[in-house]
Motif scaffolding. Structure first.
Motif, mmCIF file in Angstrom:
data_model
loop_
_atom_site.group_PDB
_atom_site.id
_atom_site.type_symbol
_atom_site.label_atom_id
_atom_site.label_comp_id
_atom_site.label_asym_id
_atom_site.label_seq_id
_atom_site.Cartn_x
_atom_site.Cartn_y
_atom_site.Cartn_z
ATOM 1 N N ILE A 245 0.881 -1.286 -0.020
ATOM 2 C CA ILE A 245 -0.101 0.012 0.078
ATOM 3 C C ILE A 245 0.899 1.355 0.083
ATOM 4 N N ILE A 246 0.600 2.107 -0.867
ATOM 5 C CA ILE A 246 1.243 3.377 -1.062
ATOM 6 C C ILE A 246 0.725 4.665 -0.395
ATOM 7 N N TYR A 247 1.441 5.078 0.683
ATOM 8 C CA TYR A 247 1.013 6.061 1.368
ATOM 9 C C TYR A 247 1.687 7.658 1.100
ATOM 10 N N LEU A 248 0.866 8.928 1.340
ATOM 11 C CA LEU A 248 1.641 10.220 1.092
ATOM 12 C C LEU A 248 1.748 10.640 2.434
ATOM 13 N N LEU A 249 3.062 10.967 3.116
ATOM 14 C CA LEU A 249 3.028 11.531 4.378
ATOM 15 C C LEU A 249 3.094 13.144 4.000
ATOM 16 N N GLY A 250 2.787 13.878 4.775
ATOM 17 C CA GLY A 250 2.924 15.440 4.756
ATOM 18 C C GLY A 250 1.559 15.752 4.411
ATOM 19 N N LEU A 251 1.622 17.055 3.837
ATOM 20 C CA LEU A 251 0.139 17.779 3.492
ATOM 21 C C LEU A 251 -0.526 16.821 2.572
ATOM 22 N N PRO A 252 -1.702 16.475 2.416
ATOM 23 C CA PRO A 252 -2.445 15.756 1.603
ATOM 24 C C PRO A 252 -2.806 16.702 0.262
ATOM 25 N N GLU B 267 -1.759 9.142 15.103
ATOM 26 C CA GLU B 267 -1.520 9.504 16.196
ATOM 27 C C GLU B 267 -0.337 10.754 16.075
ATOM 28 N N GLN B 268 0.592 10.446 15.083
ATOM 29 C CA GLN B 268 1.710 11.296 14.978
ATOM 30 C C GLN B 268 1.444 12.380 13.898
ATOM 31 N N LEU B 269 0.574 12.208 12.988
ATOM 32 C CA LEU B 269 0.518 13.197 11.836
ATOM 33 C C LEU B 269 -0.843 13.920 11.905
ATOM 34 N N GLY B 270 -1.926 13.367 12.591
ATOM 35 C CA GLY B 270 -3.054 13.744 12.382
ATOM 36 C C GLY B 270 -3.845 13.482 11.258
ATOM 37 N N ASP B 271 -4.082 14.729 10.397
ATOM 38 C CA ASP B 271 -4.746 14.621 9.069
ATOM 39 C C ASP B 271 -3.498 14.569 8.101
ATOM 40 N N ASN B 272 -2.395 14.918 8.157
ATOM 41 C CA ASN B 272 -1.200 15.197 7.364
ATOM 42 C C ASN B 272 -0.680 13.641 6.624
ATOM 43 N N TRP B 273 -1.686 12.799 6.363
ATOM 44 C CA TRP B 273 -1.183 11.853 5.609
ATOM 45 C C TRP B 273 -2.288 11.393 4.780
ATOM 46 N N GLN B 274 -2.103 10.587 3.831
ATOM 47 C CA GLN B 274 -3.166 9.980 2.680
ATOM 48 C C GLN B 274 -2.579 8.815 2.165
ATOM 49 N N LYS B 275 -3.635 7.906 2.052
ATOM 50 C CA LYS B 275 -3.468 6.703 1.151
ATOM 51 C C LYS B 275 -3.624 6.833 -0.094
ATOM 52 N N LEU B 276 -2.732 6.349 -1.053
ATOM 53 C CA LEU B 276 -2.756 6.704 -2.257
ATOM 54 C C LEU B 276 -3.213 5.511 -3.255
ATOM 55 N N GLY B 277 -2.739 4.313 -2.905
ATOM 56 C CA GLY B 277 -2.978 3.229 -3.930
ATOM 57 C C GLY B 277 -2.159 2.013 -3.450
ATOM 58 N N HIS B 278 -1.774 1.391 -4.524
ATOM 59 C CA HIS B 278 -1.030 -0.155 -4.110
ATOM 60 C C HIS B 278 0.085 -0.064 -5.310
ATOM 61 N N VAL B 279 0.898 -0.719 -4.941
ATOM 62 C CA VAL B 279 2.171 -1.115 -5.878
ATOM 63 C C VAL B 279 1.606 -2.141 -6.977
ATOM 64 N N GLY B 280 2.045 -2.215 -8.117
ATOM 65 C CA GLY B 280 1.595 -2.990 -9.127
ATOM 66 C C GLY B 280 2.780 -4.296 -9.479
ATOM 67 N N SER B 281 2.491 -4.758 -10.679
ATOM 68 C CA SER B 281 3.446 -5.783 -10.966
ATOM 69 C C SER B 281 4.356 -5.203 -12.082
ATOM 70 N N PRO B 282 5.417 -5.848 -12.194
ATOM 71 C CA PRO B 282 6.598 -5.484 -13.474
ATOM 72 C C PRO B 282 5.954 -5.247 -14.669
ATOM 73 N N THR B 283 4.656 -5.711 -15.136
ATOM 74 C CA THR B 283 4.164 -5.528 -16.292
ATOM 75 C C THR B 283 3.121 -4.246 -16.326
ATOM 76 N N GLN B 284 2.966 -3.854 -15.179
ATOM 77 C CA GLN B 284 2.017 -2.623 -14.985
ATOM 78 C C GLN B 284 2.631 -1.206 -14.999
ATOM 79 N N ASP B 285 1.742 -0.418 -15.758
ATOM 80 C CA ASP B 285 2.185 0.976 -15.972
ATOM 81 C C ASP B 285 2.220 1.757 -14.648
ATOM 82 N N LEU B 286 2.643 3.196 -14.744
ATOM 83 C CA LEU B 286 2.257 4.100 -13.653
ATOM 84 C C LEU B 286 0.660 4.496 -13.943
#
Length: 504
Positions: free
Chosen positions: A323-330, A448-467
């Protein structure tokens, strides 16, 4: 012939010539040979150059004769001082640049933006940025020196935001070790030698040019963030201050404001400046023969300590399904395009204010990332810097060849621009990937540490998958293949050097 050349050398040349990789040590009398032996053991050269004397004089001998005598005070307290007045307000070029607003750019949509009458989608914009030397891989540079450091490099340049080097045991402790694999790895009963050192070098001259104070703070903040992304605690700084002429009011203002920003940021991160150097009067002549200063470039080299080398991170995705997350400002936060790579490269505009550093958020985001690595929750970490979020996602894909599916959690009904979301810079941001089995404990820790300053973005794909980057209603914004991104990213500098070699 070498002997004849040495005889012709003058004391003046010896004393004032400059070279690299030289250091001066003061050793205890009688133990000089111990120090020399340490250098020789590592294939380095060392000689006794002089002695400390009680007389307050620096005496230079050449071929047995006194070549110069200088009062020691003249090299210490009694040096020349230049008193110059710093500008009471920012110069006109900066004030004018700060007036720039993103609203002056062409309107953009999910489909892209018109650049000088030609429509470009966000895929094209991304590939152009990846092909920019300031963003692209620097492998052409670091492959030209020993980046393996006697096989003790744990994370190589280009593999993460900082390089990591294993601390080797001292010779006197070798008898206590159980040798494994090769001579550079040792296992100890108390894991005393499992520590490592991380190192990074950073500077964004455009930031510093547009706002020397804020830009210099951002240099230190990003260097610390780079170290945190590999699991290292920032501990110290060295700097390399490259500026134009300080005798000119603007040059002196840039130097003074940048030093003020560096000092404040180093205090905030508790990273003392252990050394450095200064290069002034860096100017080139324009087509009219007028001297033009370089962008003010206060380069920061920062080192950090890794307590356990088994707990480090690289920037690339590790496992499909993580699972991919963004820490910091959403993403819904306002992120600036001012001073950004996107604004300069795509629109040809150097203007706006660089992002302001929020030291409290920076420290919390970086500490959270380091703890996640220590707890083995975080499997990859990469800071969001030049080029913004999408470039950082692309670099994580490029690094290991795994794709990613990202849902921005946004629709087309937005108060901010799409290019701000995709390519805006700032916000103390770090991309991390986490195994699904740690999702619950990780998200609890984030709240607990960041409050609202994070966001779940998606997930890691396979070697054959694009961005693949989508809106909430599954409209595709980015669909870029790993192959195409890698070509632009890895070959940008080589391609330019190859092209320049064919020029007359």
């Amino acid at each position: 012939r070498q002997r004849q050349m040495c005889i012709r050398d003058s004391p003046y040349e010896y004393l004032l010539s400059e070279s690299q990789e030289r250091m001066l040590f003061v050793a205890h009398k009688g133990r000089e040979q111990e120090l020399i032996d340490i250098f020789h053991r590592w294939g380095l050269h060392a000689v006794v150059a002089g002695t400390v004397i009680e007389e307050p004089i620096v005496r230079i001998l050449f071929q047995g004769k006194v070549a110069a005598e200088i009062p020691a005070n003249a090299l210490a307290e009694n040096t020349p001082l230049y008193h110059r007045e710093i500008l009471s307000e920012p110069p006109e070029y900066a004030r004018k640049a700060w007036e720039w607003q993103a609203e002056s750019l062409p309107t953009c949509t999910i489909a892209g933006i018109n650049i000088q009458g030609q429509h470009q989608n966000w895929n094209q914009i991304l590939l152009t940025l990846l092909d920019t030397p300031t963003i692209a891989s620097k492998r052409w540079v670091y492959r030209q020196y020993d980046h393996q450091v006697q096989n003790n490099t744990v994370i190589f340049p280009g593999g993460a935001d900082a390089a990591v080097v294993r601390l080797r045991p001292l010779e006197e402790f070798k008898s206590q070790k159980l040798k494994v694999k090769n001579d550079s790895e040792f296992r100890t009963p108390n894991s005393e030698f499992s520590k490592g050192v991380a190192a990074t070098v950073d500077c964004n001259p455009r930031y510093v040019y547009l706002d020397p104070y804020e830009g210099a703070k951002a240099v230190v903040a990003e260097a610390a963030r780079n170290l945190s992304c590999v699991g290292a605690e920032p501990v110290a700084v060295t700097d390399n201050l490259n500026f134009g002429s300080p005798e000119k009011p603007i040059g002196y203002w840039q130097l003074g404001e940048a030093c003020r920003g560096l000092a404040e940021a180093c205090q905030e991160f508790q990273t003392p400046v252990t050394g450095g150097n200064v290069s002034l009067y860096n100017e080139t002549f324009d087509s009219e023969g007028k001297p033009q200063p370089i962008y003010p470039t206060p380069v920061v080299g920062m080192v950090g300590l890794i307590p356990d080398l088994s707990k480090t991170c690289t920037q690339g995705w590790q496992t499909e399904g993580d699972i991919i997350y963004l820490l910091g400002l959403p993403l819904k936060s306002k992120i600036t395009l001012g001073a950004s790579e996107y604004l300069a490269i795509i629109h040809g505009i150097v203007a706006g204010k660089p992002p302001q550093v929020n030291f409290d958020l920076e420290r919390r985001v970086q500490a959270t990332c380091r703890e996640g690595i220590q707890q083995s929750w975080v499997k990859s970490a990469h800071d969001v810097a030049e080029g913004g979020l999408i470039v950082a996602l692309a670099e994580a894909c490029i690094s290991t060849g795994l794709g990613a599916e990202i849902n921005l959690g946004l629709t087309d009904d937005l108060p901010q621009r799409w290019d701000e979301i995709l390519f805006g810079e700032g916000g103390a941001r770090i991309l991390v990937s986490v195994s699904p089995q740690h999702q619950q404990v990780w998200e609890s820790y984030l709240a607990e540490q960041l409050g609202d300053n994070w966001q779940k973005l998606g997930h890691v794909g396979s070697p054959t998958q694009d961005l693949q980057v989508f809106t909430t209603d599954r409209q595709a914004i980015i669909t870029a293949t790993i192959e195409m991104m890698r070509d632009r990213f890895f070959n940008a500098i080589e391609r330019r050097l190859s092209d320049s070699a064919t020029l007359p």
